[in-house]
Write a protein that holds these residues in place. Structure first.
Motif, mmCIF file in Angstrom:
data_model
loop_
_atom_site.group_PDB
_atom_site.id
_atom_site.type_symbol
_atom_site.label_atom_id
_atom_site.label_comp_id
_atom_site.label_asym_id
_atom_site.label_seq_id
_atom_site.Cartn_x
_atom_site.Cartn_y
_atom_site.Cartn_z
ATOM 1 N N ILE A 12 93.609 -132.772 27.501
ATOM 2 C CA ILE A 12 93.087 -134.013 26.934
ATOM 3 C C ILE A 12 93.876 -134.417 25.701
ATOM 4 N N GLU A 13 94.113 -133.479 24.804
ATOM 5 C CA GLU A 13 94.839 -133.807 23.579
ATOM 6 C C GLU A 13 96.269 -134.241 23.890
ATOM 7 N N GLY A 14 96.892 -133.610 24.881
ATOM 8 C CA GLY A 14 98.247 -133.995 25.258
ATOM 9 C C GLY A 14 98.310 -135.425 25.742
ATOM 10 N N LEU A 15 97.331 -135.850 26.542
ATOM 11 C CA LEU A 15 97.296 -137.230 27.022
ATOM 12 C C LEU A 15 97.155 -138.205 25.858
ATOM 13 N N ASN A 641 88.837 -137.690 17.211
ATOM 14 C CA ASN A 641 87.472 -137.964 17.675
ATOM 15 C C ASN A 641 87.440 -138.240 19.175
ATOM 16 N N ALA A 642 88.492 -138.874 19.681
ATOM 17 C CA ALA A 642 88.556 -139.143 21.123
ATOM 18 C C ALA A 642 88.651 -137.840 21.916
ATOM 19 N N VAL A 643 89.359 -136.843 21.368
ATOM 20 C CA VAL A 643 89.418 -135.533 22.018
ATOM 21 C C VAL A 643 88.025 -134.916 22.076
ATOM 22 N N THR A 644 87.320 -134.936 20.932
ATOM 23 C CA THR A 644 85.958 -134.395 20.894
ATOM 24 C C THR A 644 85.050 -135.134 21.860
ATOM 25 N N TRP A 645 85.149 -136.456 21.882
ATOM 26 C CA TRP A 645 84.300 -137.267 22.766
ATOM 27 C C TRP A 645 84.525 -136.873 24.225
ATOM 28 N N ASN A 646 85.786 -136.808 24.639
ATOM 29 C CA ASN A 646 86.072 -136.466 26.038
ATOM 30 C C ASN A 646 85.588 -135.077 26.393
ATOM 31 N N ALA A 666 76.824 -125.937 18.016
ATOM 32 C CA ALA A 666 77.846 -126.443 17.097
ATOM 33 C C ALA A 666 79.148 -126.568 17.881
ATOM 34 N N LEU A 667 79.631 -127.806 18.047
ATOM 35 C CA LEU A 667 80.837 -128.009 18.847
ATOM 36 C C LEU A 667 82.035 -127.349 18.176
ATOM 37 N N PRO A 668 82.887 -126.682 18.960
ATOM 38 C CA PRO A 668 84.037 -125.985 18.377
ATOM 39 C C PRO A 668 85.250 -126.876 18.137
#
Length: 669
Positions: A12-15, A641-646, A666-668
């Motif tokens: 996801i982060e790579g995209l 934030n988009a990475v966390t959202w996805n 607690a999200l990592p």
């Protein structure tokens, strides 16, 4: 960079770190420049930079600018130099700090500041003699001359109060009425001259303006307040020498105006006429070409195309781009007759940049399988669209893309179906239904955040319908289901879903529903009217319509269309999702930005209270979750934030659709 291809959609982060094309500018001498956004080192923001492209599509792109602040709004000057706006530091120390100035990059040499102002300068247009039109802001009640002193005093005193005298008071993600937008003229050597000294805080808010080729006139939208909290936008023309303004096209209760564009000879003005929405009819757009020397306007019939932008190829031809049938089109319009020719109709195109000779136009082309990338489209004569080399790195997709459709009450309803490569009758794929926002929108283009291929790479099939009120299907399509009738939209989406679930490669027993904005409203409403899904994700969704209609930044339009709850109690009872809160049994993930003023975060907070307080079991067993994005607006713009959202959205669906592990408290990430 240009030779690399990204095809790992589990990354996801790579995209989200891939370069994104956001604009084009073509020069009289044949140069082509693109604005390309990339995430910074920490994923904290997207930074725009300028790149030189080869118009012939042969040579690789070359990066021109590198500042941490970024560069935007490129325009070419008559001498071939490249003008742009940027808040990058000025090595001479003469420009105003931390706000955008206008810079000039010669063909050979370093960039330097042309002009600056305390409220920043954003470049709008350049005349044939090099004169520039730009926008700036001054503190309410002030002038360009005293703005710097007044800003310093306000900052030192830490004054943050805003004095409101009418509506609107917000727009999408920021407050209004504390500053007054202004139009300024910038000479080639940098002198800044205010053109609209009498403008109040509303007149030029989000204005669309253009400068005539001879630099003598400016056409701009001019917005004023009327009774009932409403506003109206006319088209005004400003005589540059005298700074005298006159109304060219008046706004009425029935219609307003937008997007003025001068023809290259200055003899005509292309504009959009927008009708006023009502309880029976939505807003319709009409493209018109008005001769400035007198005479009747040319009315352009674009058919089913929902116009998104236009640009002049030459004095006789207007190029138009828009949505069409869940794809898109570029049209060439004869300015004297209104006759329309279709240049391409395979995909949406944006950032039209006509070549100097008028024989072709550069644009950013996208579709459901490819992000926006530059192409050259022939305008005259025969020829095919040519791809322009640029940093674009999408390789193989993790699944198949196909168009599907079915009949719903005599209307053909279609959508895109993305299916994992591994889906088979022995291993059918779970299915997600995504409902788009708007409601006037279309699933016809690549999305960097609502990207179905991330879900497909995880094993899901994703159905993306274009139901009632979608763009690209003419005025009749826009008005079907108006005013935002959730049951009409749901019936069309559900019947298309049932149609694709007849395939044995799809698993109708494992499904999720997702949507944002109007799509979020739909997911909220459906949650109280259907229990067929295993998980529901709602982003920026409306919950209590009596609350949202009066607190949104678009309150005037919402109340005009839907009326007051006391006057239409049945409509509000049937279509406000909160009335069916007690019927919700599906696990729901709410996501919302605190700075969302179009759908205020109070919608999510009230919905969250209704869900949590009504849960009959122990708190530890409550399945609903709320991802609050404290510094985001209606969208999720920060890459991190988009990475966390996805990850949160896909993890939530994995848990409830696939039986996966629950997300931690607690999200990592």
């Amino acid at each position: 960079m240009a030779d690399e291809r990204f095809d790992d959609f589990t990354d996801i982060e790579g995209l989200l770190r891939l370069p994104r094309h956001a604009g084009l500018a073509a020069s009289p001498s044949g140069r082509l420049v693109a604005v390309i956004h990339q995430a910074d080192e920490h994923g904290s923001r997207m930074v725009p930079s300028l790149w030189e492209l080869d118009p012939a599509g042969e040579r690789e792109a070359q990066r021109l600018t590198w500042s941490a602040k970024g560069e935007s709004a490129p325009r070419f000057a008559p001498d071939g130099s490249l003008l742009f706006s940027s808040a990058r530091p000025d090595p001479t120390g003469t420009a105003d700090e931390d706000v955008a100035a206008i810079w000039r990059l010669p063909e050979h040499g370093e960039a330097h500041v042309v002009a600056s102002a305390p409220g920043g300068l954003s470049l709008v247009a350049v005349a044939d003699d090099g004169t520039m039109l730009a926008t700036t802001e001054v503190l309410a009640g002030g002038t360009l001359a005293d703005d710097a002193e007044r800003r310093k005093a306000r900052t030192q005193a830490k004054r943050t109060a805003i004095w409101h005298t009418g509506m609107p008071i917000r727009y999408w993600d920021h407050e209004v009425s504390d500053v007054s937008p202004r139009l300024v003229l910038v000479s080639p050597d940098g002198d800044v001259r205010e053109l609209t000294p009498g403008a109040d805080t509303l007149n030029l808010l989000n204005a669309s303006a253009d400068l005539s080729p001879d630099g003598e006139r400016v056409a701009t939208t001019w917005t004023t307040r009327v009774a009932g909290g409403e506003t109206r936008s006319a088209i005004a023309v400003v005589d540059v020498r005298a700074r005298r303004r006159r109304v060219l096209l008046r706004a009425t209760a029935a219609h307003q105006w937008a997007r003025p564009r001068f023809s290259p000879d200055g003899a005509a003005l292309a504009v959009t006429r927008l009708t006023t929405s009502s309880p029976t009819d939505t807003t319709y757009d009409f493209l018109e070409i008005h001769p400035l020397g007198g005479g009747d306007p040319v009315l352009v019939d674009v058919g089913d195309v929902s116009v998104t932008e236009y640009a002049w190829a030459d004095a006789s031809t207007l190029l138009v781009a828009g949505d069409l049938h869940s794809r898109g089109a570029v049209l060439a319009v004869d300015a004297s007759t209104g006759r329309v020719r279709t240049l391409v109709d395979d995909a949406p195109h944006a950032s039209l940049a006509p070549a100097a000779d008028g024989r072709s136009v550069f644009a950013l082309r996208t579709d459901m399988a490819t992000p926006a990338a530059p192409v050259r489209i022939p305008v005259r004569g025969r020829g095919e669209t040519t791809a322009i080399k640029a940093p674009s790195r999408i390789g193989a997709l993790p699944g198949r893309l196909e168009w599907v459709e079915t009949d719903v009450d005599g209307v053909t309803v279609g959508g895109w179906l993305c299916t994992p490569t591994a889906a088979s009758t022995k291993a059918p794929a779970p299915v997600m239904l995504w409902i788009h926002g708007g409601p006037h929108g279309s699933y016809n283009a690549w999305s960097w955040r609502w990207n179905p291929w991330l879900a497909v790479a995880r094993g899901y099939a994703v159905l993306l319908p274009d139901p009632a009120m979608s763009t690209g299907y003419g005025h009749e399509g826009l008005n079907r289901g108006w005013p935002r009738l959730a049951d009409v939209v749901w019936r069309e989406c559900e019947q298309l879903l049932d149609h694709v679930l007849e395939r044995r490669t799809l698993d109708g027993s494992r499904t999720a529903l997702l949507g944002a904005s109007f799509g979020g409203y739909m997911t909220n409403w459906i949650a109280g009217h259907s229990d067929r899904f295993d998980a529901i994700v709602t982003h920026a969704g409306l919950w209590a319509l009596d609350q949202q209609h009066a607190t949104t930044d678009a309150a005037a339009q919402k109340v005009r269309v839907h009326g007051h709850p006391d006057l239409l109690p049945e409509w509000y009872r049937d279509y406000s999702p909160h009335h069916s809160a007690s019927a919700i049994t599906t696990p729901m993930l709410l996501t919302h930005g605190n700075r969302d003023y179009r759908v205020p975060v109070s919608e999510a907070m009230r919905m969250w209270w209704d869900l949590v307080s009504a849960w009959p079991g122990s708190p530890a067993t409550m399945p609903h979750r709320f991802l609050q994005l404290t510094d985001e607006n209606h969208w999720v713009l920060r890459p991190s934030n988009a990475v966390t959202w996805n990850r949160a959205v896909l993890g939530f669906c994995d848990q409830h659709v696939l039986g996966g592990e629950p997300l931690p408290d607690a999200l990592p990430w």
